[in-house]
Design a protein around this motif. Structure first.
Motif, PDB file in Angstrom:
ATOM      1  N   ARG A 136      47.564  81.140  82.943  1.00 50.03           N
ATOM      2  CA  ARG A 136      48.500  81.066  81.830  1.00 50.03           C
ATOM      3  C   ARG A 136      48.977  82.459  81.450  1.00 50.03           C
ATOM      4  O   ARG A 136      48.223  83.408  81.469  1.00 50.03           O
ATOM      5  CB  ARG A 136      47.844  80.397  80.610  1.00 50.03           C
ATOM      6  N   LEU A 137      50.221  82.563  81.073  1.00 55.05           N
ATOM      7  CA  LEU A 137      50.800  83.855  80.704  1.00 55.05           C
ATOM      8  C   LEU A 137      51.674  83.724  79.471  1.00 55.05           C
ATOM      9  O   LEU A 137      52.509  82.842  79.391  1.00 55.05           O
ATOM     10  CB  LEU A 137      51.654  84.395  81.861  1.00 55.05           C
ATOM     11  N   ILE A 151      44.416  86.380  84.164  1.00 53.58           N
ATOM     12  CA  ILE A 151      43.105  85.814  83.876  1.00 53.58           C
ATOM     13  C   ILE A 151      43.218  84.311  83.719  1.00 53.58           C
ATOM     14  O   ILE A 151      44.283  83.774  83.443  1.00 53.58           O
ATOM     15  CB  ILE A 151      42.503  86.418  82.593  1.00 53.58           C
ATOM     16  N   HIS A 152      42.118  83.626  83.909  1.00 55.98           N
ATOM     17  CA  HIS A 152      42.091  82.185  83.747  1.00 55.98           C
ATOM     18  C   HIS A 152      42.023  81.852  82.262  1.00 55.98           C
ATOM     19  O   HIS A 152      41.337  82.528  81.494  1.00 55.98           O
ATOM     20  CB  HIS A 152      40.874  81.600  84.473  1.00 55.98           C
ATOM     21  N   PRO A 153      42.732  80.802  81.828  1.00 54.76           N
ATOM     22  CA  PRO A 153      42.763  80.477  80.402  1.00 54.76           C
ATOM     23  C   PRO A 153      41.391  80.187  79.812  1.00 54.76           C
ATOM     24  O   PRO A 153      41.166  80.380  78.629  1.00 54.76           O
ATOM     25  CB  PRO A 153      43.677  79.244  80.342  1.00 54.76           C
ATOM     26  N   LYS A 154      40.436  79.724  80.637  1.00 53.42           N
ATOM     27  CA  LYS A 154      39.115  79.419  80.116  1.00 53.42           C
ATOM     28  C   LYS A 154      38.366  80.690  79.717  1.00 53.42           C
ATOM     29  O   LYS A 154      37.457  80.660  78.902  1.00 53.42           O
ATOM     30  CB  LYS A 154      38.318  78.632  81.157  1.00 53.42           C
ATOM     31  N   ASP A 173      45.505  79.241  69.166  1.00 48.27           N
ATOM     32  CA  ASP A 173      45.769  77.849  68.821  1.00 48.27           C
ATOM     33  C   ASP A 173      47.183  77.664  68.287  1.00 48.27           C
ATOM     34  O   ASP A 173      47.783  76.603  68.443  1.00 48.27           O
ATOM     35  CB  ASP A 173      44.757  77.373  67.772  1.00 48.27           C
ATOM     36  N   ALA A 174      47.717  78.703  67.648  1.00 49.52           N
ATOM     37  CA  ALA A 174      49.062  78.608  67.080  1.00 49.52           C
ATOM     38  C   ALA A 174      50.134  78.526  68.154  1.00 49.52           C
ATOM     39  O   ALA A 174      51.270  78.147  67.878  1.00 49.52           O
ATOM     40  CB  ALA A 174      49.328  79.801  66.169  1.00 49.52           C
ATOM     41  N   LEU A 175      49.780  78.866  69.402  1.00 51.89           N
ATOM     42  CA  LEU A 175      50.771  78.894  70.478  1.00 51.89           C
ATOM     43  C   LEU A 175      50.507  77.858  71.562  1.00 51.89           C
ATOM     44  O   LEU A 175      51.210  77.827  72.569  1.00 51.89           O
ATOM     45  CB  LEU A 175      50.811  80.287  71.114  1.00 51.89           C
ATOM     46  N   THR A 176      49.505  77.012  71.376  1.00 48.79           N
ATOM     47  CA  THR A 176      49.171  76.050  72.428  1.00 48.79           C
ATOM     48  C   THR A 176      50.302  75.067  72.698  1.00 48.79           C
ATOM     49  O   THR A 176      50.404  74.530  73.798  1.00 48.79           O
ATOM     50  CB  THR A 176      47.906  75.265  72.049  1.00 48.79           C
ATOM     51  N   CYS A 213      52.551  78.502  80.902  1.00 46.41           N
ATOM     52  CA  CYS A 213      52.009  79.526  80.007  1.00 46.41           C
ATOM     53  C   CYS A 213      50.891  80.244  80.747  1.00 46.41           C
ATOM     54  O   CYS A 213      49.935  79.612  81.196  1.00 46.41           O
ATOM     55  CB  CYS A 213      51.487  78.859  78.740  1.00 46.41           C
ATOM     56  N   PHE A 214      51.020  81.563  80.924  1.00 43.74           N
ATOM     57  CA  PHE A 214      50.088  82.317  81.747  1.00 43.74           C
ATOM     58  C   PHE A 214      49.447  83.433  80.931  1.00 43.74           C
ATOM     59  O   PHE A 214      50.143  84.222  80.299  1.00 43.74           O
ATOM     60  CB  PHE A 214      50.807  82.921  82.958  1.00 43.74           C
TER      61      PHE A 214
END
Length: 206
Positions: A26-27, A41-44, A50-53, A61-62
């Motif tokens: 995700r970016l 990097i990996h999202p995990k 949370d405001a941008l999920t 999304c990277f």
């Protein structure tokens, strides 16, 4: 010959593949920035705020480390970055833009791409590839001298290595396409990405 293409889910996924945007990464990036793809990097590991999920519901999304982003502050710095990296690319060049332009500065960019293609051809590098996506209407503006004609020599010299695609909005058809004059027809819709990839480095412009 250049051809018109219509955007589809399949072609969109293919473009993401060319951009090196792999599944599960995700970016979030703002403004004009240069990003090294290998430092994503990996999202995990570090999830988006949370405001941008909600963004990921509408577009890829990277996530990246902040120290892997370099801000290009001036138009000249942006231009010189493109010019240098196009010329030095050894694996791939990907451009997704509204149009290219027809001036000497744009010709120098094309010359840089040509140099990279010639080097790959002479060295037997069959994996090197160039993919360019422009908007059909904006890229055709100018008639005999347009963004399309600027790229035609690359297609003729490096067949199979260089691919040029032109996005034509499906909203411009029928009577609209028949009667709207050039420039005005662009108000119906254009492809307006500003993405430039050379090997594993990515530049995104606002």
């Amino acid at each position: 010959m250049l051809c018109k293409v219509r955007c589809s889910l399949r072609s969109g996924r293919r473009l993401l593949k060319y951009l090196g945007l792999q599944k599960g990464i995700r970016l979030l990036s703002y403004g004009t920035a240069a990003v090294k793809a290998e430092e994503t990097i990996h999202p995990k590991e570090r999830p988006c705020s949370d405001a941008l999920t909600w963004v990921s519901d509408y577009a890829p999304c990277f996530g990246i480390h902040g120290n892997s982003v370099e801000i290009l502050n001036t138009p000249d710095e942006f231009y010189q970055t493109l010019k240098t990296n196009f010329k030095n690319a050894k694996k791939r060049i990907v451009i997704a833009s509204l149009y290219l332009g027809t001036g000497q500065l744009e010709q120098d960019l094309v010359n840089g791409i040509e140099y990279a293609c010639e080097r790959a051809k002479s060295s037997g590098n069959k994996d090197f590839e160039v993919h360019i996506l422009l908007d059909y209407n904006r890229g055709s503006r100018g008639g005999d001298v347009s963004s399309r004609t600027m790229l035609t020599p690359l297609l003729e010299r490096f067949e199979g290595m260089v691919q040029v695609s032109l996005y034509h909005t499906p909203d411009l058809s029928g009577y609209l396409k028949q009667y709207l004059p050039p420039k005005l027809d662009e108000t119906v819709g254009v492809q307006h990405m500003k993405v430039y990839l050379f090997d594993d480095s990515l530049v995104m412009s606002g």
